[in-house]
Design a protein around this motif. Structure first.
Motif, PDB file in Angstrom:
ATOM      1  N   ARG A  44       0.824  -1.209   0.000  1.00 31.58           N
ATOM      2  CA  ARG A  44       0.000   0.000   0.000  1.00 31.58           C
ATOM      3  C   ARG A  44       0.860   1.262   0.000  1.00 31.58           C
ATOM      4  NH1 ARG A  44      -1.758  -2.765   4.168  1.00 31.58           N
ATOM      5  NH2 ARG A  44      -1.475  -1.050   5.598  1.00 31.58           N
ATOM      6  N   VAL A  45       0.572   2.140  -0.960  1.00 35.07           N
ATOM      7  CA  VAL A  45       1.257   3.437  -1.086  1.00 35.07           C
ATOM      8  C   VAL A  45       0.243   4.508  -0.716  1.00 35.07           C
ATOM      9  CG1 VAL A  45       2.359   5.025  -2.719  1.00 35.07           C
ATOM     10  CG2 VAL A  45       2.767   2.563  -2.918  1.00 35.07           C
ATOM     11  N   PRO A  46       0.524   5.377   0.221  1.00 36.59           N
ATOM     12  CA  PRO A  46       1.757   5.636   0.948  1.00 36.59           C
ATOM     13  C   PRO A  46       1.836   4.961   2.317  1.00 36.59           C
ATOM     14  CG  PRO A  46       0.270   7.455   1.349  1.00 36.59           C
ATOM     15  CD  PRO A  46      -0.454   6.469   0.437  1.00 36.59           C
ATOM     16  N   GLU A  47       0.837   4.171   2.687  1.00 38.86           N
ATOM     17  CA  GLU A  47       0.821   3.597   4.035  1.00 38.86           C
ATOM     18  C   GLU A  47       2.052   2.734   4.323  1.00 38.86           C
ATOM     19  OE1 GLU A  47      -3.256   4.498   2.638  1.00 38.86           O
ATOM     20  OE2 GLU A  47      -1.664   3.231   1.817  1.00 38.86           O
ATOM     21  N   GLN A  48       2.440   1.887   3.386  1.00 38.19           N
ATOM     22  CA  GLN A  48       3.583   1.006   3.595  1.00 38.19           C
ATOM     23  C   GLN A  48       4.851   1.475   2.888  1.00 38.19           C
ATOM     24  OE1 GLN A  48       1.307  -2.542   2.253  1.00 38.19           O
ATOM     25  NE2 GLN A  48       2.145  -3.487   4.117  1.00 38.19           N
ATOM     26  N   LEU A  49       4.686   2.183   1.779  1.00 43.03           N
ATOM     27  CA  LEU A  49       5.835   2.669   1.019  1.00 43.03           C
ATOM     28  C   LEU A  49       5.511   4.055   0.464  1.00 43.03           C
ATOM     29  CD1 LEU A  49       8.676   1.847  -0.207  1.00 43.03           C
ATOM     30  CD2 LEU A  49       7.388   1.429  -2.321  1.00 43.03           C
ATOM     31  N   LYS A  50       6.408   4.986   0.707  1.00 41.18           N
ATOM     32  CA  LYS A  50       6.277   6.322   0.148  1.00 41.18           C
ATOM     33  C   LYS A  50       7.158   6.390  -1.099  1.00 41.18           C
ATOM     34  CE  LYS A  50       5.053   8.455   4.507  1.00 41.18           C
ATOM     35  NZ  LYS A  50       3.965   7.580   4.656  1.00 41.18           N
ATOM     36  N   ILE A  51       6.659   7.082  -2.137  1.00 43.15           N
ATOM     37  CA  ILE A  51       7.385   7.166  -3.404  1.00 43.15           C
ATOM     38  C   ILE A  51       7.537   8.628  -3.803  1.00 43.15           C
ATOM     39  CG2 ILE A  51       7.400   6.556  -5.852  1.00 43.15           C
ATOM     40  CD1 ILE A  51       5.543   4.188  -5.141  1.00 43.15           C
ATOM     41  N   VAL A  52       8.766   8.984  -4.200  1.00 42.67           N
ATOM     42  CA  VAL A  52       9.052  10.316  -4.736  1.00 42.67           C
ATOM     43  C   VAL A  52       9.788  10.119  -6.061  1.00 42.67           C
ATOM     44  CG1 VAL A  52      10.262  12.510  -4.389  1.00 42.67           C
ATOM     45  CG2 VAL A  52       9.215  11.338  -2.441  1.00 42.67           C
ATOM     46  N   GLY A  53       9.332  10.815  -7.080  1.00 41.97           N
ATOM     47  CA  GLY A  53       9.961  10.748  -8.389  1.00 41.97           C
ATOM     48  C   GLY A  53      10.747  12.009  -8.685  1.00 41.97           C
ATOM     49  N   TYR A  54      11.208  12.109  -9.931  1.00 36.20           N
ATOM     50  CA  TYR A  54      12.029  13.257 -10.309  1.00 36.20           C
ATOM     51  C   TYR A  54      11.712  13.648 -11.747  1.00 36.20           C
ATOM     52  CZ  TYR A  54      16.063  16.344 -10.131  1.00 36.20           C
ATOM     53  OH  TYR A  54      16.875  17.446 -10.119  1.00 36.20           O
ATOM     54  N   SER A  55      11.223  14.838 -11.937  1.00 34.83           N
ATOM     55  CA  SER A  55      10.986  15.539 -13.208  1.00 34.83           C
ATOM     56  C   SER A  55       9.571  16.065 -13.334  1.00 34.83           C
ATOM     57  CB  SER A  55      11.375  14.717 -14.445  1.00 34.83           C
ATOM     58  OG  SER A  55      10.430  13.715 -14.710  1.00 34.83           O
ATOM     59  N   ASN A  56       8.686  15.673 -12.456  1.00 27.28           N
ATOM     60  CA  ASN A  56       7.306  16.151 -12.446  1.00 27.28           C
ATOM     61  C   ASN A  56       6.605  15.909 -13.775  1.00 27.28           C
ATOM     62  OD1 ASN A  56       5.123  17.158 -11.028  1.00 27.28           O
ATOM     63  ND2 ASN A  56       5.504  19.255 -11.665  1.00 27.28           N
ATOM     64  N   ASP A  57       6.737  14.715 -14.269  1.00 26.48           N
ATOM     65  CA  ASP A  57       6.036  14.277 -15.472  1.00 26.48           C
ATOM     66  C   ASP A  57       4.530  14.450 -15.242  1.00 26.48           C
ATOM     67  OD1 ASP A  57       4.575  12.327 -17.162  1.00 26.48           O
ATOM     68  OD2 ASP A  57       6.575  11.615 -17.714  1.00 26.48           O
ATOM     69  N   PRO A  58       3.786  14.933 -16.225  1.00 26.47           N
ATOM     70  CA  PRO A  58       2.333  15.128 -16.046  1.00 26.47           C
ATOM     71  C   PRO A  58       1.589  13.867 -15.611  1.00 26.47           C
ATOM     72  CG  PRO A  58       3.056  16.176 -18.074  1.00 26.47           C
ATOM     73  CD  PRO A  58       4.243  15.402 -17.536  1.00 26.47           C
ATOM     74  N   ARG A  59       2.112  12.701 -15.961  1.00 28.48           N
ATOM     75  CA  ARG A  59       1.440  11.448 -15.563  1.00 28.48           C
ATOM     76  C   ARG A  59       1.393  11.282 -14.050  1.00 28.48           C
ATOM     77  NH1 ARG A  59       4.997   7.154 -18.380  1.00 28.48           N
ATOM     78  NH2 ARG A  59       6.547   8.646 -17.667  1.00 28.48           N
ATOM     79  N   THR A  60       2.367  11.858 -13.336  1.00 26.97           N
ATOM     80  CA  THR A  60       2.424  11.662 -11.883  1.00 26.97           C
ATOM     81  C   THR A  60       1.247  12.311 -11.166  1.00 26.97           C
ATOM     82  OG1 THR A  60       3.831  13.610 -11.572  1.00 26.97           O
ATOM     83  CG2 THR A  60       4.941  11.481 -11.850  1.00 26.97           C
ATOM     84  N   GLU A  61       0.647  13.290 -11.786  1.00 28.86           N
ATOM     85  CA  GLU A  61      -0.481  13.998 -11.161  1.00 28.86           C
ATOM     86  C   GLU A  61      -1.813  13.299 -11.398  1.00 28.86           C
ATOM     87  OE1 GLU A  61      -2.129  18.565 -10.824  1.00 28.86           O
ATOM     88  OE2 GLU A  61      -0.794  18.042 -12.473  1.00 28.86           O
ATOM     89  N   ILE A  62      -1.911  12.521 -12.473  1.00 37.53           N
ATOM     90  CA  ILE A  62      -3.211  11.958 -12.831  1.00 37.53           C
ATOM     91  C   ILE A  62      -3.400  10.497 -12.431  1.00 37.53           C
ATOM     92  CG2 ILE A  62      -3.568  13.585 -14.716  1.00 37.53           C
ATOM     93  CD1 ILE A  62      -2.754  11.360 -16.668  1.00 37.53           C
ATOM     94  N   ILE A  63      -2.322   9.837 -11.990  1.00 32.77           N
ATOM     95  CA  ILE A  63      -2.491   8.455 -11.545  1.00 32.77           C
ATOM     96  C   ILE A  63      -2.886   8.441 -10.070  1.00 32.77           C
ATOM     97  CG2 ILE A  63      -0.892   7.529 -13.248  1.00 32.77           C
ATOM     98  CD1 ILE A  63       1.196   7.310 -11.131  1.00 32.77           C
ATOM     99  N   THR A  64      -3.327   7.285  -9.592  1.00 31.29           N
ATOM    100  CA  THR A  64      -3.765   7.167  -8.206  1.00 31.29           C
ATOM    101  C   THR A  64      -2.969   6.083  -7.514  1.00 31.29           C
ATOM    102  OG1 THR A  64      -5.980   7.849  -8.835  1.00 31.29           O
ATOM    103  CG2 THR A  64      -5.749   6.755  -6.715  1.00 31.29           C
ATOM    104  N   PRO A  65      -2.372   6.390  -6.368  1.00 32.32           N
ATOM    105  CA  PRO A  65      -2.253   7.734  -5.808  1.00 32.32           C
ATOM    106  C   PRO A  65      -1.290   8.585  -6.644  1.00 32.32           C
ATOM    107  CG  PRO A  65      -0.947   6.215  -4.506  1.00 32.32           C
ATOM    108  CD  PRO A  65      -1.676   5.393  -5.545  1.00 32.32           C
ATOM    109  N   SER A  66      -1.531   9.877  -6.633  1.00 36.67           N
ATOM    110  CA  SER A  66      -0.639  10.775  -7.367  1.00 36.67           C
ATOM    111  C   SER A  66       0.750  10.710  -6.735  1.00 36.67           C
ATOM    112  CB  SER A  66      -1.184  12.205  -7.336  1.00 36.67           C
ATOM    113  OG  SER A  66      -1.356  12.645  -6.005  1.00 36.67           O
TER     114      SER A  66
END
Length: 123
Positions: A44-66
């Protein structure tokens, strides 16, 4: 930095405990792949694993969880590079041209994958 490499890395990371509680990915394609891996494995994200990406691709805002991501302002970077190149091209004595350093601020765009919230932090 590819989907395939990210998937293989996830298999290694999650092959034995203790599992990480967070991942900072080198790009957003990797971050999205990690999220897909977590869905398949029931992490489970973010309950069990937190994720941070790099470049702020537009896809990162529209998927769930963002996905939280670092925005590095590529358009600003490109403008400054072109300006520096034009200055070099137009210089009367290009051999005397000095190197310069440009600092372009980044922005951490916090989304659901790291905190469950949507907010932006400038750095």
């Amino acid at each position: 930095m590819t989907k395939e490499n990210a998937w293989q890395t996830c298999e290694k990371i999650f092959s034995q405990e203790p599992y990480p509680d967070g991942v900072f990915a080198t790009n957003d394609t990797t971050a999205i792949t990690i999220l897909q891996y977590c869905r398949e494995k029931g992490i489970r994200v973010p309950e069990q694993l937190k994720i941070v990406g790099y470049s702020n691709d537009p896809r990162t805002e529209i998927i769930t969880p963002s996905i939280t991501s670092v925005d590095q302002y590529p358009a600003t970077m490109a403008e400054r590079i072109v300006a520096a190149l034009m200055e070099l091209i137009q210089a009367k004595h290009p051999q005397a041209y000095r190197h310069s350093q440009e600092i372009i601020p980044i922005q951490l765009v916090e989304r659901e994958s790291s905190s469950g919230k949507n907010k932006t932090t400038k750095k």
